[in-house]
Write an enzyme that holds these catalytic residues in place. Structure first.
Site, PDB file in Angstrom:
ATOM      1  CE  LYS A 134     -50.279  24.381 -62.460  1.00 18.97           C
ATOM      2  NZ  LYS A 134     -49.362  25.333 -61.793  1.00 18.97           N
ATOM      3  NE  ARG A 149     -46.157  19.617 -62.493  1.00 19.09           N
ATOM      4  CZ  ARG A 149     -47.176  20.107 -61.800  1.00 19.09           C
ATOM      5  NH1 ARG A 149     -48.385  19.662 -61.994  1.00 19.09           N
ATOM      6  NH2 ARG A 149     -46.991  21.064 -60.923  1.00 19.09           N
ATOM      7  NE  ARG A 188     -50.137  27.180 -53.464  1.00 19.13           N
ATOM      8  CZ  ARG A 188     -49.805  26.697 -54.662  1.00 19.13           C
ATOM      9  NH1 ARG A 188     -50.675  26.701 -55.651  1.00 19.13           N
ATOM     10  NH2 ARG A 188     -48.603  26.214 -54.858  1.00 19.13           N
ATOM     11  NE  ARG A 218     -49.223  22.621 -52.759  1.00 15.52           N
ATOM     12  CZ  ARG A 218     -49.172  22.749 -54.079  1.00 15.52           C
ATOM     13  NH1 ARG A 218     -50.211  23.253 -54.731  1.00 15.52           N
ATOM     14  NH2 ARG A 218     -48.112  22.376 -54.738  1.00 15.52           N
ATOM     15  NE  ARG A 229     -44.138  23.143 -56.126  1.00 12.85           N
ATOM     16  CZ  ARG A 229     -44.870  23.915 -55.325  1.00 12.85           C
ATOM     17  NH1 ARG A 229     -44.426  24.215 -54.105  1.00 12.85           N
ATOM     18  NH2 ARG A 229     -46.023  24.374 -55.721  1.00 12.85           N
TER      19      ARG A 229
HETATM   20  P1  ADP Z   1     -48.557  23.643 -58.404  1.00 11.99           P
HETATM   21  O1  ADP Z   1     -50.045  23.891 -58.321  1.00 11.99           O
HETATM   22  O2  ADP Z   1     -47.825  24.431 -57.394  1.00 11.99           O
HETATM   23  O3  ADP Z   1     -48.068  23.766 -59.810  1.00 11.99           O
HETATM   24  P2  ADP Z   1     -49.237  20.872 -58.075  1.00 11.99           P
HETATM   25  O4  ADP Z   1     -50.184  20.867 -56.934  1.00 11.99           O
HETATM   26  O5  ADP Z   1     -49.818  20.800 -59.458  1.00 11.99           O
HETATM   27  O6  ADP Z   1     -48.289  22.142 -57.963  1.00 11.99           O
HETATM   28  O7  ADP Z   1     -48.190  19.689 -57.936  1.00 11.99           O
HETATM   29  C1  ADP Z   1     -47.514  19.462 -56.726  1.00 11.99           C
HETATM   30  C2  ADP Z   1     -46.460  18.371 -56.932  1.00 11.99           C
HETATM   31  O8  ADP Z   1     -47.089  17.157 -57.350  1.00 11.99           O
HETATM   32  C3  ADP Z   1     -45.429  18.660 -58.023  1.00 11.99           C
HETATM   33  O9  ADP Z   1     -44.358  19.450 -57.531  1.00 11.99           O
HETATM   34  C4  ADP Z   1     -45.000  17.251 -58.419  1.00 11.99           C
HETATM   35  O10 ADP Z   1     -44.099  16.681 -57.470  1.00 11.99           O
HETATM   36  C5  ADP Z   1     -46.300  16.471 -58.324  1.00 11.99           C
HETATM   37  N1  ADP Z   1     -47.057  16.429 -59.611  1.00 11.99           N
HETATM   38  C6  ADP Z   1     -48.263  16.993 -59.866  1.00 11.99           C
HETATM   39  N2  ADP Z   1     -48.650  16.737 -61.125  1.00 11.99           N
HETATM   40  C7  ADP Z   1     -47.662  15.978 -61.688  1.00 11.99           C
HETATM   41  C8  ADP Z   1     -47.457  15.391 -62.981  1.00 11.99           C
HETATM   42  N3  ADP Z   1     -48.355  15.546 -63.968  1.00 11.99           N
HETATM   43  N4  ADP Z   1     -46.298  14.711 -63.182  1.00 11.99           N
HETATM   44  C9  ADP Z   1     -45.400  14.547 -62.213  1.00 11.99           C
HETATM   45  N5  ADP Z   1     -45.516  15.064 -60.974  1.00 11.99           N
HETATM   46  C10 ADP Z   1     -46.639  15.775 -60.714  1.00 11.99           C
HETATM   47  P1  ADP Z   2     -51.316  26.980 -59.165  1.00  9.10           P
HETATM   48  O1  ADP Z   2     -52.464  25.988 -59.118  1.00  9.10           O
HETATM   49  O2  ADP Z   2     -50.951  27.341 -60.576  1.00  9.10           O
HETATM   50  O3  ADP Z   2     -50.138  26.526 -58.390  1.00  9.10           O
HETATM   51  P2  ADP Z   2     -53.054  28.661 -57.482  1.00  9.10           P
HETATM   52  O4  ADP Z   2     -54.322  28.720 -58.273  1.00  9.10           O
HETATM   53  O5  ADP Z   2     -53.025  27.781 -56.299  1.00  9.10           O
HETATM   54  O6  ADP Z   2     -51.804  28.333 -58.491  1.00  9.10           O
HETATM   55  O7  ADP Z   2     -52.673  30.156 -57.072  1.00  9.10           O
HETATM   56  C1  ADP Z   2     -51.535  30.427 -56.235  1.00  9.10           C
HETATM   57  C2  ADP Z   2     -51.879  31.503 -55.211  1.00  9.10           C
HETATM   58  O8  ADP Z   2     -52.015  32.764 -55.877  1.00  9.10           O
HETATM   59  C3  ADP Z   2     -53.193  31.269 -54.475  1.00  9.10           C
HETATM   60  O9  ADP Z   2     -53.023  31.737 -53.146  1.00  9.10           O
HETATM   61  C4  ADP Z   2     -54.212  32.139 -55.239  1.00  9.10           C
HETATM   62  O10 ADP Z   2     -55.230  32.625 -54.374  1.00  9.10           O
HETATM   63  C5  ADP Z   2     -53.339  33.281 -55.752  1.00  9.10           C
HETATM   64  N1  ADP Z   2     -53.704  33.743 -57.104  1.00  9.10           N
HETATM   65  C6  ADP Z   2     -54.144  32.999 -58.146  1.00  9.10           C
HETATM   66  N2  ADP Z   2     -54.343  33.762 -59.243  1.00  9.10           N
HETATM   67  C7  ADP Z   2     -54.010  35.037 -58.891  1.00  9.10           C
HETATM   68  C8  ADP Z   2     -54.001  36.297 -59.588  1.00  9.10           C
HETATM   69  N3  ADP Z   2     -54.372  36.404 -60.879  1.00  9.10           N
HETATM   70  N4  ADP Z   2     -53.605  37.392 -58.894  1.00  9.10           N
HETATM   71  C9  ADP Z   2     -53.215  37.292 -57.587  1.00  9.10           C
HETATM   72  N5  ADP Z   2     -53.212  36.146 -56.893  1.00  9.10           N
HETATM   73  C10 ADP Z   2     -53.596  35.016 -57.523  1.00  9.10           C
END
Ligand code: ADP
Ligand code: ADP
Ligand code: ZN
Length: 217
Positions: A13, A88, A127, A161, A172
Site C-alpha cells: 500500500k 480499516r 522492510r 518498524r 495485524r
Molecule cells: P501496514 O502498512 O503494515 O498495513 P500501517 O502502517 O498502515 O500498517 O499501520 C500500522 C498500525 O497502525 C496498525 O497495525 C494499527 O495499529 C494502526 N492503524 C493504522 N491505520 C489505522 C486505522 N485506520 N484504524 C485503526 N488503526 C490503524
Molecule cells: P504496506 O504499506 O501495505 O504495509 P509496503 O508498501 O510497506 O506495504 O511494502 C512492504 C515491503 O514489501 C516493503 O519493504 C516494500 O519495499 C516491499 N514491496 C512492496 N511491493 C512489493 C512487490 N510488488 N514485490 C516485492 N516487494 C514489494
C-alpha cells in the site's frame, strides 16, 4: 481524484501510494505514518497509541475518524488524496462517507491489493525505510541503487518498524481478516472496488492500478 488502498500488512500500500501521489499529483495519507508520528509524543494518549500499535490491534475508530477528518480538510488534499490504511473498519468507512458527503466529494476507486500470507511474511520481515524521508526499501526486493544510500534523498541512516516482528504481524493479519476485509463488500456494492494482483513486481502493480483507474472511469 480520491482513492483508497486496501491490503494486509506488507501488501504494498505505502509503496504504491507514494507512486500514485507522483503520477496523479494527489496527496498520500498514511494513517500508519500519522500514528507513528503521534506515538512519539509524551502525552498519555501518545503512549496509548504506541501500545496499541505494538500489540497489532487497531486504534479506536473515534481517534482515526477525527484524525482523517481534520487531514482531508487541509489545502493540500483539495485536489485529491490516496488513503493508505484508512478505513480499516466498517465504522470508519461509514464515517468517511459522511465526511465526503459534507464536502460534496466522491470516491473514485477503492483498490484492493491482494497477496498471499507467504508474501506478506517475507515482505514485512525485510522492510526498512529511510530515517530522513521515509522512502521504503526491502532487503531482497527493493534495495537502494547505491548500497546504504537513500535513492530519494541521499541519507545513509535507515530504520525498521518496531511492529514488524513475527508476533505483531500475526495479530495485524488477524485484525485485517476480521475487521478490514469485511469492509470490501461495502465498496463492491457501490461498484468502485477493483482487485489488483499484488504478487506482481512493484512496477507491474503500479501499471495495473493506473490502467484500472483509467479503464473504469
Ligand atoms: P501496514 O502498512 O503494515 O498495513 P500501517 O502502517 O498502515 O500498517 O499501520 C500500522 C498500525 O497502525 C496498525 O497495525 C494499527 O495499529 C494502526 N492503524 C493504522 N491505520 C489505522 C486505522 N485506520 N484504524 C485503526 N488503526 C490503524
Ligand atoms: P504496506 O504499506 O501495505 O504495509 P509496503 O508498501 O510497506 O506495504 O511494502 C512492504 C515491503 O514489501 C516493503 O519493504 C516494500 O519495499 C516491499 N514491496 C512492496 N511491493 C512489493 C512487490 N510488488 N514485490 C516485492 N516487494 C514489494
Ligand atoms: Zn531518504
Amino acid at each position: 481524484m480520491r482513492l483508497i488502498l486496501f491490503g494486509p500488512p506488507g501488501a504494498g500500500k505505502g509503496t504504491q501510494a507514494a507512486r500514485l501521489q507522483d503520477i496523479f499529483g494527489i496527496q498520500q495519507l498514511s494513517t500508519g505514518d500519522m500514528l507513528r508520528m503521534a506515538s512519539k509524543g509524551s502525552t498519555p494518549l501518545c503512549a496509548e497509541i504506541a501500545a496499541v500499535m505494538q500489540s497489532g490491534a487497531l486504534v479506536s475508530d473515534a481517534i482515526m475518524v477525527a484524525m482523517i477528518k481534520e487531514r482531508i480538510a487541509q489545502a493540500d488534499c483539495q485536489k485529491g488524496f490516496i488513503l493508505d490504511g484508512f478505513p480499516r473498519t466498517r465504522e470508519q468507512a461509514i464515517a468517511l462517507d459522511v465526511m465526503l458527503k459534507e464536502q460534496g466529494i466522491k470516491l473514485d476507486k477503492v483498490l484492493e491489493i491482494r497477496v498471499d500470507e507467504q508474501a506478506v511474511v517475507a515482505r514485512v520481515a525485510g522492510r526498512y525505510s529511510c530515517a530522513q524521508c521515509g522512502h521504503g526499501y526491502h532487503d531482497d526486493f527493493k534495495k537502494p541503487a547505491v548500497a546504504d544510500v537513500c535513492d530519494n534523498c541521499g541519507h545513509t541512516i535507515f530504520v525498521r518498524r518496531a511492529d514488524d516482528n513475527a508476533e505483531t504481524v500475526k495479530a495485524r493479519l488477524q485484525a485485517y481478516a476480521k475487521q478490514t476485509e469485511p469492509v470490501l463488500p461495502y465498496y463492491k456494492e457501490q461498484g468502485i472496488l477493483v482487485t489488483v494482483d499484488g504478487l506482481q513486481a512493484i512496477d507491474t502493480v503500479t501499471e495495473t492500478i493506473v490502467v484500472s483507474i483509467q479503464k473504469h472511469p
